[in-house]
Design a protein around this motif. Structure first.
Motif, short mmCIF file in Angstrom:
data_model
loop_
_atom_site.label_atom_id
_atom_site.label_comp_id
_atom_site.label_asym_id
_atom_site.label_seq_id
_atom_site.Cartn_x
_atom_site.Cartn_y
_atom_site.Cartn_z
N CYS A 148 41.16 -40.32 16.03
CA CYS A 148 41.50 -39.36 14.98
C CYS A 148 40.24 -39.08 14.18
CB CYS A 148 42.57 -39.94 14.05
SG CYS A 148 44.15 -40.19 14.84
N LYS A 181 43.50 -44.10 16.81
CA LYS A 181 44.88 -43.93 16.40
C LYS A 181 45.55 -45.30 16.25
CE LYS A 181 48.94 -41.20 17.66
NZ LYS A 181 49.51 -40.27 18.63
N ASP A 187 43.30 -27.02 10.61
CA ASP A 187 43.83 -28.27 11.17
C ASP A 187 42.83 -29.36 10.82
OD1 ASP A 187 46.17 -27.27 12.34
OD2 ASP A 187 45.04 -26.53 14.06
N ASN A 191 54.01 -43.96 16.25
CA ASN A 191 53.47 -42.66 16.68
C ASN A 191 54.15 -41.51 15.97
OD1 ASN A 191 51.37 -43.12 18.53
ND2 ASN A 191 52.85 -43.75 20.07
N LYS A 192 55.47 -41.55 15.90
CA LYS A 192 56.22 -40.49 15.22
C LYS A 192 55.86 -40.45 13.74
CE LYS A 192 60.89 -38.93 14.21
NZ LYS A 192 62.31 -39.26 14.25
N ASN A 193 55.79 -41.63 13.10
CA ASN A 193 55.44 -41.67 11.68
C ASN A 193 54.04 -41.14 11.42
OD1 ASN A 193 57.94 -42.72 11.19
ND2 ASN A 193 57.22 -44.71 10.47
N LEU A 194 53.08 -41.52 12.26
CA LEU A 194 51.71 -41.03 12.07
C LEU A 194 51.66 -39.52 12.25
CD1 LEU A 194 48.76 -41.58 11.47
CD2 LEU A 194 48.41 -42.00 13.92
N ASN A 195 52.33 -39.00 13.25
CA ASN A 195 52.36 -37.54 13.45
C ASN A 195 52.97 -36.83 12.24
OD1 ASN A 195 51.13 -37.72 15.95
ND2 ASN A 195 53.06 -37.79 17.06
N ASN A 196 54.03 -37.40 11.66
CA ASN A 196 54.63 -36.81 10.46
C ASN A 196 53.67 -36.85 9.27
OD1 ASN A 196 57.04 -36.20 11.74
ND2 ASN A 196 58.04 -38.09 11.11
N LEU A 201 42.91 -34.95 16.98
CA LEU A 201 43.28 -36.08 17.84
C LEU A 201 42.68 -35.83 19.22
CD1 LEU A 201 47.03 -36.43 16.85
CD2 LEU A 201 45.23 -38.07 16.35
N ILE A 238 50.39 -36.91 9.42
CA ILE A 238 49.32 -35.93 9.69
C ILE A 238 49.80 -34.53 9.32
CG2 ILE A 238 48.02 -34.80 11.54
CD1 ILE A 238 47.82 -37.60 12.88
N TYR A 239 51.01 -34.19 9.68
CA TYR A 239 51.59 -32.88 9.35
C TYR A 239 51.68 -32.71 7.82
CZ TYR A 239 54.95 -29.09 8.97
OH TYR A 239 55.57 -27.91 8.64
#
Length: 171
Positions: free
Chosen positions: A97, A48, A88, A65-70, A92, A72-73
């Protein structure tokens, strides 16, 4: 079983079940780069931390972290919208990843490096046939549309050197 076929040499394209996968015009390049990185590292995954560094560099104005999670979504939503099964696709686990799908994925770059490595385990005609398989897969530079990204430059240099060695060995 249906397979996802991914080409990264000379340009980026994907097909699944005989259909070309296309993303919405408004597609964010970060989600495409995330997809490419996951597919390039499909076997072992990628940390990650590395993903964040490759996608966002040292930009202090972002929450990585927030940007990567967004991203990924968004990647999952875009893949499903493009015609892939609902799954999915990003796993993670312990800071790593990984690409995750119920169907096989064939990537030209991964096959190229696998053939090049396998050639070292053979001699004579078998070695030449394996090198020829690798040579045929190299159809241009890696991801030319992202040629200014540092991670693409670094990966492209490794692949180009490997290709030159294969051509030399075949000669």
């Amino acid at each position: 079983q249906e397979a996802l076929s991914v080409n990264m040499f000379g340009g980026f394209s994907m097909t699944y079940a005989g259909r070309k996968i296309a993303f919405a015009r408004s597609s964010n390049t970060k989600f495409i780069q995330l997809l490419q990185l996951l597919l390039l590292h499909a076997g072992d995954g990628i940390s990650k931390k590395e993903l964040i560094a490759m996608l966002y560099g040292w930009d202090e104005g972002v929450n990585p972290n927030k940007n990567l999670n967004n991203v990924i979504y968004r990647l999952k939503k875009q893949l499903i919208s493009a015609g892939l099964p609902e799954e999915d696709y990003v796993l993670l686990d312990n800071g790593m990843c990984c690409w995750n799908s119920s169907f096989p994925v064939e990537t030209d770059v991964v096959l190229f490096t696998e053939y090049a490595a396998a050639a070292g385990n053979h001699v004579g005609e078998e070695r030449l046939r394996t090198l020829e398989k690798a040579e045929r897969l190299y159809t241009g530079e890696l991801l030319p549309e992202f040629s200014t990204e540092l991670w693409v430059i670094e990966e492209n240099l490794k692949l180009k050197n490997l290709y030159e060695q294969i051509v030399e060995d075949l000669g």
